[in-house]
Write a protein that holds these residues in place. Structure first.
Motif, PDB file in Angstrom:
ATOM      1  N   ALA A 107       0.843  -1.201   0.000  1.00  0.00           N
ATOM      2  CA  ALA A 107       0.000   0.000   0.000  1.00  0.00           C
ATOM      3  C   ALA A 107       0.879   1.253   0.000  1.00  0.00           C
ATOM      4  CB  ALA A 107      -0.917   0.007   1.211  1.00  0.00           C
ATOM      5  N   LYS A 108       0.554   2.188  -0.860  1.00  0.00           N
ATOM      6  CA  LYS A 108       1.281   3.464  -0.969  1.00  0.00           C
ATOM      7  C   LYS A 108       0.361   4.595  -0.526  1.00  0.00           C
ATOM      8  CE  LYS A 108       4.697   1.462  -3.169  1.00  0.00           C
ATOM      9  NZ  LYS A 108       5.743   0.902  -2.364  1.00  0.00           N
ATOM     10  N   GLU A 109       0.951   5.631   0.076  1.00  0.00           N
ATOM     11  CA  GLU A 109       0.144   6.755   0.542  1.00  0.00           C
ATOM     12  C   GLU A 109      -0.417   7.549  -0.637  1.00  0.00           C
ATOM     13  OE1 GLU A 109       0.442   9.649   4.185  1.00  0.00           O
ATOM     14  OE2 GLU A 109       1.745  10.392   2.591  1.00  0.00           O
ATOM     15  N   LEU A 110      -1.662   7.985  -0.485  1.00  0.00           N
ATOM     16  CA  LEU A 110      -2.357   8.795  -1.465  1.00  0.00           C
ATOM     17  C   LEU A 110      -2.978   9.966  -0.716  1.00  0.00           C
ATOM     18  CD1 LEU A 110      -3.651   8.928  -4.409  1.00  0.00           C
ATOM     19  CD2 LEU A 110      -5.627   7.865  -3.345  1.00  0.00           C
ATOM     20  N   SER A 111      -2.792  11.168  -1.231  1.00  0.00           N
ATOM     21  CA  SER A 111      -3.364  12.364  -0.605  1.00  0.00           C
ATOM     22  C   SER A 111      -4.370  12.994  -1.562  1.00  0.00           C
ATOM     23  CB  SER A 111      -2.270  13.381  -0.286  1.00  0.00           C
ATOM     24  OG  SER A 111      -1.356  12.832   0.628  1.00  0.00           O
ATOM     25  N   LEU A 112      -5.538  13.345  -1.034  1.00  0.00           N
ATOM     26  CA  LEU A 112      -6.584  14.009  -1.811  1.00  0.00           C
ATOM     27  C   LEU A 112      -6.967  15.315  -1.128  1.00  0.00           C
ATOM     28  CD1 LEU A 112      -9.063  11.087  -2.538  1.00  0.00           C
ATOM     29  CD2 LEU A 112      -7.592  12.225  -4.180  1.00  0.00           C
ATOM     30  N   LYS A 113      -7.146  16.347  -1.916  1.00  0.00           N
ATOM     31  CA  LYS A 113      -7.656  17.627  -1.423  1.00  0.00           C
ATOM     32  C   LYS A 113      -8.891  17.957  -2.252  1.00  0.00           C
ATOM     33  CE  LYS A 113      -6.448  22.501  -0.750  1.00  0.00           C
ATOM     34  NZ  LYS A 113      -5.389  23.505  -0.912  1.00  0.00           N
ATOM     35  N   LEU A 114     -10.021  18.058  -1.585  1.00  0.00           N
ATOM     36  CA  LEU A 114     -11.283  18.379  -2.249  1.00  0.00           C
ATOM     37  C   LEU A 114     -11.666  19.807  -1.904  1.00  0.00           C
ATOM     38  CD1 LEU A 114     -13.264  15.124  -1.418  1.00  0.00           C
ATOM     39  CD2 LEU A 114     -11.874  15.621  -3.427  1.00  0.00           C
ATOM     40  N   VAL A 115     -12.048  20.566  -2.908  1.00  0.00           N
ATOM     41  CA  VAL A 115     -12.488  21.956  -2.744  1.00  0.00           C
ATOM     42  C   VAL A 115     -13.972  21.989  -3.080  1.00  0.00           C
ATOM     43  CG1 VAL A 115     -12.174  24.330  -3.520  1.00  0.00           C
ATOM     44  CG2 VAL A 115     -10.204  22.789  -3.431  1.00  0.00           C
ATOM     45  N   TYR A 116     -14.777  22.510  -2.149  1.00  0.00           N
ATOM     46  CA  TYR A 116     -16.224  22.514  -2.359  1.00  0.00           C
ATOM     47  C   TYR A 116     -16.830  23.838  -1.915  1.00  0.00           C
ATOM     48  CZ  TYR A 116     -16.400  21.501   2.646  1.00  0.00           C
ATOM     49  OH  TYR A 116     -16.246  21.559   4.001  1.00  0.00           O
ATOM     50  N   ASP A 117     -18.044  24.085  -2.387  1.00  0.00           N
ATOM     51  CA  ASP A 117     -18.795  25.273  -2.004  1.00  0.00           C
ATOM     52  C   ASP A 117     -19.586  24.941  -0.746  1.00  0.00           C
ATOM     53  OD1 ASP A 117     -20.232  27.628  -1.867  1.00  0.00           O
ATOM     54  OD2 ASP A 117     -21.462  27.227  -3.633  1.00  0.00           O
ATOM     55  N   ARG A 118     -19.341  25.674   0.342  1.00  0.00           N
ATOM     56  CA  ARG A 118     -20.020  25.404   1.611  1.00  0.00           C
ATOM     57  C   ARG A 118     -21.533  25.612   1.523  1.00  0.00           C
ATOM     58  NH1 ARG A 118     -17.119  25.545   6.642  1.00  0.00           N
ATOM     59  NH2 ARG A 118     -14.883  25.545   6.243  1.00  0.00           N
ATOM     60  N   LYS A 119     -21.975  26.526   0.704  1.00  0.00           N
ATOM     61  CA  LYS A 119     -23.410  26.812   0.607  1.00  0.00           C
ATOM     62  C   LYS A 119     -24.181  25.677  -0.064  1.00  0.00           C
ATOM     63  CE  LYS A 119     -23.009  31.824   0.463  1.00  0.00           C
ATOM     64  NZ  LYS A 119     -23.203  33.030  -0.352  1.00  0.00           N
ATOM     65  N   THR A 120     -23.603  25.085  -1.100  1.00  0.00           N
ATOM     66  CA  THR A 120     -24.319  24.075  -1.882  1.00  0.00           C
ATOM     67  C   THR A 120     -23.735  22.669  -1.739  1.00  0.00           C
ATOM     68  OG1 THR A 120     -22.927  24.420  -3.828  1.00  0.00           O
ATOM     69  CG2 THR A 120     -24.915  25.797  -3.626  1.00  0.00           C
ATOM     70  N   ALA A 121     -22.572  22.540  -1.111  1.00  0.00           N
ATOM     71  CA  ALA A 121     -21.832  21.274  -0.990  1.00  0.00           C
ATOM     72  C   ALA A 121     -21.398  20.734  -2.361  1.00  0.00           C
ATOM     73  CB  ALA A 121     -22.631  20.221  -0.232  1.00  0.00           C
TER      74      ALA A 121
ATOM     75  N   ALA B 222     -10.445  19.376  -7.249  1.00  0.00           N
ATOM     76  CA  ALA B 222      -9.739  18.351  -6.487  1.00  0.00           C
ATOM     77  C   ALA B 222      -8.292  18.272  -6.931  1.00  0.00           C
ATOM     78  CB  ALA B 222     -10.412  16.994  -6.672  1.00  0.00           C
ATOM     79  N   GLN B 223      -7.449  17.915  -5.980  1.00  0.00           N
ATOM     80  CA  GLN B 223      -6.038  17.688  -6.258  1.00  0.00           C
ATOM     81  C   GLN B 223      -5.670  16.355  -5.632  1.00  0.00           C
ATOM     82  OE1 GLN B 223      -4.003  21.006  -4.493  1.00  0.00           O
ATOM     83  NE2 GLN B 223      -4.957  22.482  -5.865  1.00  0.00           N
ATOM     84  N   ALA B 224      -4.798  15.606  -6.278  1.00  0.00           N
ATOM     85  CA  ALA B 224      -4.365  14.317  -5.754  1.00  0.00           C
ATOM     86  C   ALA B 224      -2.867  14.172  -5.936  1.00  0.00           C
ATOM     87  CB  ALA B 224      -5.092  13.182  -6.465  1.00  0.00           C
ATOM     88  N   PHE B 225      -2.249  13.481  -4.968  1.00  0.00           N
ATOM     89  CA  PHE B 225      -0.815  13.250  -5.019  1.00  0.00           C
ATOM     90  C   PHE B 225      -0.543  11.860  -4.455  1.00  0.00           C
ATOM     91  CE2 PHE B 225       3.393  13.278  -3.060  1.00  0.00           C
ATOM     92  CZ  PHE B 225       4.164  13.669  -4.131  1.00  0.00           C
ATOM     93  N   GLY B 226       0.269  11.100  -5.147  1.00  0.00           N
ATOM     94  CA  GLY B 226       0.645   9.778  -4.658  1.00  0.00           C
ATOM     95  C   GLY B 226       1.350   8.992  -5.739  1.00  0.00           C
ATOM     96  N   ARG B 227       1.751   7.779  -5.387  1.00  0.00           N
ATOM     97  CA  ARG B 227       2.492   6.944  -6.316  1.00  0.00           C
ATOM     98  C   ARG B 227       1.605   6.009  -7.108  1.00  0.00           C
ATOM     99  NH1 ARG B 227       7.622   4.399  -3.703  1.00  0.00           N
ATOM    100  NH2 ARG B 227       7.927   3.989  -5.911  1.00  0.00           N
ATOM    101  N   ALA B 228       0.417   5.719  -6.604  1.00  0.00           N
ATOM    102  CA  ALA B 228      -0.464   4.764  -7.296  1.00  0.00           C
ATOM    103  C   ALA B 228      -1.920   5.152  -7.079  1.00  0.00           C
ATOM    104  CB  ALA B 228      -0.221   3.347  -6.775  1.00  0.00           C
TER     105      ALA B 228
END
Length: 79
Positions: free
Chosen positions: A33-47, A52-58
């Protein structure tokens, strides 16, 4: 990366929320298992997913493909 970054979403006038997750790209009890990082950007008013941004090896490409599709389906054509 897909959609708007956190900065671009703020500049566009959205009330931005951000979620960041750091996990393995598959179940941790399977070997390799390899580490995977996700960053999600959303609108608080409407969800609504704005970007999105992702970083990882697999598995990064699969996650971004799914998030890009979800963002395109739920977003108006003005974004």
């Amino acid at each position: 990366m897909t959609g708007l970054s956190e900065t671009a979403a703020r500049d566009a006038g959205f009330e931005v929320g951000v979620a960041v997750v750091h996990k393995e790209h598959h179940a941790a009890y399977f070997p390799g298992a390899k580490e995977l990082s996700l960053k999600l950007v959303y609108d608080r008013k409407t969800a609504r997913l704005l970007g999105a941004q992702a970083f990882g090896r697999a598995g990064v490409d699969k996650r971004i493909d799914v998030l890009a599709t979800a963002s395109a389906v739920s977003s108006p054509s003005t974004i």
